[in-house]
Design a protein around this motif. Structure first.
Motif, PDB file in Angstrom:
ATOM      1  N   PHE A 133       0.829  -1.204   0.000  1.00 31.42           N
ATOM      2  CA  PHE A 133       0.000   0.000   0.000  1.00 31.42           C
ATOM      3  C   PHE A 133       0.864   1.255   0.000  1.00 31.42           C
ATOM      4  CE2 PHE A 133      -2.099   3.452   2.221  1.00 31.42           C
ATOM      5  CZ  PHE A 133      -3.336   3.515   1.604  1.00 31.42           C
ATOM      6  N   CYS A 134       1.906   1.292   0.832  1.00 31.47           N
ATOM      7  CA  CYS A 134       2.766   2.475   0.928  1.00 31.47           C
ATOM      8  C   CYS A 134       3.478   2.748  -0.397  1.00 31.47           C
ATOM      9  CB  CYS A 134       3.774   2.297   2.058  1.00 31.47           C
ATOM     10  SG  CYS A 134       3.034   2.286   3.718  1.00 31.47           S
ATOM     11  N   GLU A 135       4.004   1.713  -1.023  1.00 32.07           N
ATOM     12  CA  GLU A 135       4.694   1.895  -2.299  1.00 32.07           C
ATOM     13  C   GLU A 135       3.727   2.353  -3.382  1.00 32.07           C
ATOM     14  OE1 GLU A 135       7.037  -1.373  -3.508  1.00 32.07           O
ATOM     15  OE2 GLU A 135       8.291  -1.390  -1.710  1.00 32.07           O
ATOM     16  N   SER A 136       2.539   1.761  -3.404  1.00 27.75           N
ATOM     17  CA  SER A 136       1.553   2.145  -4.412  1.00 27.75           C
ATOM     18  C   SER A 136       1.085   3.583  -4.200  1.00 27.75           C
ATOM     19  CB  SER A 136       0.350   1.200  -4.371  1.00 27.75           C
ATOM     20  OG  SER A 136       0.730  -0.119  -4.708  1.00 27.75           O
ATOM     21  N   MET A 137       0.925   3.986  -2.941  1.00 24.61           N
ATOM     22  CA  MET A 137       0.479   5.342  -2.654  1.00 24.61           C
ATOM     23  C   MET A 137       1.518   6.361  -3.072  1.00 24.61           C
ATOM     24  SD  MET A 137      -1.031   6.903   0.901  1.00 24.61           S
ATOM     25  CE  MET A 137      -1.709   8.561   0.924  1.00 24.61           C
ATOM     26  N   TRP A 138       2.802   6.035  -2.909  1.00 26.30           N
ATOM     27  CA  TRP A 138       3.852   6.957  -3.345  1.00 26.30           C
ATOM     28  C   TRP A 138       3.812   7.158  -4.853  1.00 26.30           C
ATOM     29  CZ3 TRP A 138       7.128  10.718  -3.177  1.00 26.30           C
ATOM     30  CH2 TRP A 138       8.182  10.788  -4.088  1.00 26.30           C
ATOM     31  N   ARG A 139       3.701   6.076  -5.593  1.00 28.42           N
ATOM     32  CA  ARG A 139       3.672   6.184  -7.044  1.00 28.42           C
ATOM     33  C   ARG A 139       2.406   6.905  -7.514  1.00 28.42           C
ATOM     34  NH1 ARG A 139       6.909   1.533 -10.090  1.00 28.42           N
ATOM     35  NH2 ARG A 139       8.389   0.981  -8.468  1.00 28.42           N
ATOM     36  N   PHE A 140       1.294   6.576  -6.889  1.00 29.36           N
ATOM     37  CA  PHE A 140       0.051   7.247  -7.256  1.00 29.36           C
ATOM     38  C   PHE A 140       0.149   8.754  -7.020  1.00 29.36           C
ATOM     39  CE2 PHE A 140      -3.989   8.999  -5.714  1.00 29.36           C
ATOM     40  CZ  PHE A 140      -4.762   8.848  -6.850  1.00 29.36           C
ATOM     41  N   THR A 141       0.720   9.141  -5.887  1.00 29.23           N
ATOM     42  CA  THR A 141       0.850  10.564  -5.569  1.00 29.23           C
ATOM     43  C   THR A 141       1.750  11.274  -6.561  1.00 29.23           C
ATOM     44  OG1 THR A 141       0.536  10.067  -3.208  1.00 29.23           O
ATOM     45  CG2 THR A 141       1.498  12.204  -3.766  1.00 29.23           C
ATOM     46  N   PHE A 142       2.886  10.652  -6.912  1.00 29.46           N
ATOM     47  CA  PHE A 142       3.784  11.301  -7.868  1.00 29.46           C
ATOM     48  C   PHE A 142       3.134  11.410  -9.239  1.00 29.46           C
ATOM     49  CE2 PHE A 142       6.843  11.045 -11.322  1.00 29.46           C
ATOM     50  CZ  PHE A 142       7.651  12.134 -11.039  1.00 29.46           C
ATOM     51  N   TYR A 143       2.553  10.314  -9.714  1.00 29.98           N
ATOM     52  CA  TYR A 143       1.944  10.334 -11.045  1.00 29.98           C
ATOM     53  C   TYR A 143       0.804  11.347 -11.125  1.00 29.98           C
ATOM     54  CZ  TYR A 143       4.539   6.070 -12.150  1.00 29.98           C
ATOM     55  OH  TYR A 143       5.535   5.162 -12.386  1.00 29.98           O
ATOM     56  N   LEU A 144       0.011  11.435 -10.071  1.00 31.84           N
ATOM     57  CA  LEU A 144      -1.090  12.400 -10.066  1.00 31.84           C
ATOM     58  C   LEU A 144      -0.551  13.825 -10.087  1.00 31.84           C
ATOM     59  CD1 LEU A 144      -4.115  12.999  -9.859  1.00 31.84           C
ATOM     60  CD2 LEU A 144      -3.879  12.908  -7.358  1.00 31.84           C
ATOM     61  N   GLY A 145       0.474  14.089  -9.258  1.00 31.23           N
ATOM     62  CA  GLY A 145       1.042  15.432  -9.206  1.00 31.23           C
ATOM     63  C   GLY A 145       1.692  15.844 -10.512  1.00 31.23           C
ATOM     64  N   ILE A 146       2.480  14.958 -11.116  1.00 29.64           N
ATOM     65  CA  ILE A 146       3.166  15.308 -12.361  1.00 29.64           C
ATOM     66  C   ILE A 146       2.178  15.411 -13.510  1.00 29.64           C
ATOM     67  CG2 ILE A 146       3.709  13.003 -13.272  1.00 29.64           C
ATOM     68  CD1 ILE A 146       6.155  15.955 -12.962  1.00 29.64           C
ATOM     69  N   PHE A 147       1.081  14.637 -13.444  1.00 27.88           N
ATOM     70  CA  PHE A 147       0.054  14.734 -14.480  1.00 27.88           C
ATOM     71  C   PHE A 147      -0.644  16.094 -14.422  1.00 27.88           C
ATOM     72  CE2 PHE A 147      -4.495  14.280 -15.521  1.00 27.88           C
ATOM     73  CZ  PHE A 147      -4.386  13.952 -16.865  1.00 27.88           C
ATOM     74  N   ILE A 148      -0.982  16.538 -13.220  1.00 24.04           N
ATOM     75  CA  ILE A 148      -1.639  17.840 -13.067  1.00 24.04           C
ATOM     76  C   ILE A 148      -0.712  18.959 -13.527  1.00 24.04           C
ATOM     77  CG2 ILE A 148      -2.577  19.478 -11.389  1.00 24.04           C
ATOM     78  CD1 ILE A 148      -3.557  17.072  -9.763  1.00 24.04           C
ATOM     79  N   TYR A 149       0.572  18.855 -13.158  1.00 24.31           N
ATOM     80  CA  TYR A 149       1.539  19.875 -13.583  1.00 24.31           C
ATOM     81  C   TYR A 149       1.679  19.891 -15.099  1.00 24.31           C
ATOM     82  CZ  TYR A 149       5.897  22.514 -13.964  1.00 24.31           C
ATOM     83  OH  TYR A 149       6.838  23.438 -14.311  1.00 24.31           O
ATOM     84  N   ALA A 150       1.745  18.723 -15.721  1.00 18.08           N
ATOM     85  CA  ALA A 150       1.913  18.650 -17.179  1.00 18.08           C
ATOM     86  C   ALA A 150       0.692  19.218 -17.902  1.00 18.08           C
ATOM     87  CB  ALA A 150       2.153  17.204 -17.603  1.00 18.08           C
ATOM     88  N   ILE A 151      -0.511  18.874 -17.419  1.00 20.75           N
ATOM     89  CA  ILE A 151      -1.722  19.400 -18.055  1.00 20.75           C
ATOM     90  C   ILE A 151      -1.784  20.914 -17.932  1.00 20.75           C
ATOM     91  CG2 ILE A 151      -4.229  19.491 -17.860  1.00 20.75           C
ATOM     92  CD1 ILE A 151      -3.216  17.052 -19.331  1.00 20.75           C
ATOM     93  N   ARG A 152      -1.408  21.426 -16.770  1.00 22.02           N
ATOM     94  CA  ARG A 152      -1.415  22.877 -16.568  1.00 22.02           C
ATOM     95  C   ARG A 152      -0.463  23.565 -17.527  1.00 22.02           C
ATOM     96  NH1 ARG A 152       0.557  26.046 -11.056  1.00 22.02           N
ATOM     97  NH2 ARG A 152       0.210  28.166 -11.846  1.00 22.02           N
ATOM     98  N   HIS A 153       0.704  22.951 -17.769  1.00 24.50           N
ATOM     99  CA  HIS A 153       1.669  23.541 -18.694  1.00 24.50           C
ATOM    100  C   HIS A 153       1.227  23.363 -20.144  1.00 24.50           C
ATOM    101  CE1 HIS A 153       5.403  24.592 -20.674  1.00 24.50           C
ATOM    102  NE2 HIS A 153       5.434  23.383 -21.222  1.00 24.50           N
ATOM    103  N   LEU A 154       0.754  22.173 -20.472  1.00 25.04           N
ATOM    104  CA  LEU A 154       0.368  21.899 -21.858  1.00 25.04           C
ATOM    105  C   LEU A 154      -0.829  22.744 -22.290  1.00 25.04           C
ATOM    106  CD1 LEU A 154       0.683  17.995 -21.991  1.00 25.04           C
ATOM    107  CD2 LEU A 154       2.133  19.644 -23.185  1.00 25.04           C
ATOM    108  N   TRP A 155      -1.724  23.015 -21.359  1.00 27.70           N
ATOM    109  CA  TRP A 155      -2.966  23.689 -21.712  1.00 27.70           C
ATOM    110  C   TRP A 155      -2.724  25.069 -22.331  1.00 27.70           C
ATOM    111  CZ3 TRP A 155      -7.091  20.686 -21.578  1.00 27.70           C
ATOM    112  CH2 TRP A 155      -8.344  21.249 -21.811  1.00 27.70           C
ATOM    113  N   VAL A 156      -1.636  25.718 -21.926  1.00 24.11           N
ATOM    114  CA  VAL A 156      -1.346  27.063 -22.442  1.00 24.11           C
ATOM    115  C   VAL A 156      -0.280  27.033 -23.530  1.00 24.11           C
ATOM    116  CG1 VAL A 156      -2.003  28.155 -20.266  1.00 24.11           C
ATOM    117  CG2 VAL A 156       0.368  27.436 -20.610  1.00 24.11           C
ATOM    118  N   SER A 157       0.138  25.841 -23.939  1.00 23.97           N
ATOM    119  CA  SER A 157       1.152  25.727 -24.977  1.00 23.97           C
ATOM    120  C   SER A 157       0.480  25.713 -26.343  1.00 23.97           C
ATOM    121  CB  SER A 157       1.979  24.441 -24.799  1.00 23.97           C
ATOM    122  OG  SER A 157       2.617  24.432 -23.528  1.00 23.97           O
ATOM    123  N   PRO A 158       0.974  26.515 -27.297  1.00 25.46           N
ATOM    124  CA  PRO A 158       0.328  26.561 -28.617  1.00 25.46           C
ATOM    125  C   PRO A 158       0.391  25.236 -29.363  1.00 25.46           C
ATOM    126  CG  PRO A 158       2.410  27.762 -28.626  1.00 25.46           C
ATOM    127  CD  PRO A 158       2.126  27.435 -27.202  1.00 25.46           C
TER     128      PRO A 158
END
Length: 339
Positions: A133-158
């Protein structure tokens, strides 16, 4: 010799379009930054920091969450100390029948008792549900965070909305801070896995609900996962990304040696997507008839009992037959009778 190997690996004729050299990318216009090979090295010290952050996260965040969800670490049953059996276990966790019979004669023990010792010993090395559970939660947290950051950056990219802009003036394209932070963070994360790849348990984020015994949530996440997999891997990826790299880059930049490699790898990945979606579909069909999500065929097999582990190691049915016909001649793990 080292310089010749380096020149071969970083051949300009292979990696870059015609009439472009690495030196051309070393001197961007004022206020502009181009991607550099040296940027890869910046992720190395950051990877150590990511690894340390993971240890703190699992201890201070994931483990308390596991306690709240009543996911216990559990203490596996301990095998009776035996130097001979332990020495063989370190080299082979599932001995064959010939080795079992040899141990039976050497130790004057029943074959079935030796088999039981190895089952218990294997269970000692199995990771607990809390660790998974601990290992899965770490990966889930990182993937969710980096996904949100990427979408935020991509959304304003031409070039998010017009993929042809990915190839205009290629490879002389400015590197934005958002792109740099995203790729360095991703690279540091995957390099941090080099420190833990030998101890990690590979699990999916939906396993969090499984470990917490939330079957309905697990089933719901599987539905969301299936839909998102289909949309991203079988719709967006081939008709947006692969199409742009395969056709738009050919039209604007033209093919070069690395172009064939890149597109070949992208098509191989698309083939894997189709295979994986076929396996996901099989699971979905089973879920429709059984009423819940069955075991993921893409995952490593997780035995839920000692007998499952034992059966996975038994290669010959005669092992069980021979074990049952043997008479108990010794005591191992404090047991005097076969059951």
């Amino acid at each position: 010799m080292t310089s010749s190997i380096s020149a071969w690996i970083w051949s300009e004729r292979f990696w870059l379009p015609e009439n472009v050299s690495w030196a051309d990318l070393e001197h961007p216009p004022p206020g502009v930054e181009y991607p550099r090979v040296g940027h890869i090295l910046y992720a190395l010290p950051l990877a150590v920091g990511v690894f340390l952050l993971r240890l703190l996260f699992e201890r201070l965040v994931a483990k308390p969450c596991a306690h709240i969800l009543q996911i216990q670490a559990g203490v596996p049953r301990q095998a009776q100390p035996n130097a001979v059996l332990e020495r063989l276990y370190l080299s082979k966790t599932c001995p064959d029948m010939r080795q079992l019979e040899g141990l039976s004669k050497q130790l004057d023990l029943d074959v079935r008792k030796i088999q039981r010792w190895f089952r218990i010993r294997r269970n000692q090395d199995r990771p607990s549900a809390q660790k998974k559970f601990c290992e899965s939660m770490w990966r889930f947290t990182f993937y969710l965070g980096i996904f949100i950051y990427a979408i935020r950056h991509l959304w304003v990219s031409p070039w998010m909305w017009d993929t042809r802009q990915c190839w205009h003036n290629y490879p002389f394209q400015p590197l934005s801070p958002g792109q740099y932070n995203h790729y360095v963070a991703e690279l540091a994360f995957y390099w941090s896995l080099m420190f833990s790849q030998f101890t990690d348990i590979k699990r999916k984020a939906a396993k969090l609900a499984n470990y917490a015994k939330y079957q309905r949530l697990c089933d719901g996440l599987f539905v969301v996962f299936s839909i998102s997999f289909f949309l991203t891997r079988l719709v967006i990826y081939p008709f947006w990304i692969v199409y742009s790299v395969l056709f738009e880059s050919w039209e604007i930049v033209g093919p070069y040696q690395a172009w064939w490699l890149f597109n070949g790898l992208l098509l191989v990945l698309q083939t894997l997507h189709i295979i994986w979606f076929y396996l996901i579909t099989r699971i979905a069909i089973k879920a429709i008839f059984k009423g819940k999500v069955s075991k993921d065929d893409r995952s490593d097999i997780e035995s839920s009992s000692d007998e499952e582990i034992y059966s996975s190691c038994s290669k010959n049915p005669s092992q069980t037959l021979n074990a049952k016909t043997s008479s108990p001649t010794g005591n191992l793990n404090g047991e005097t009778h076969d059951h």
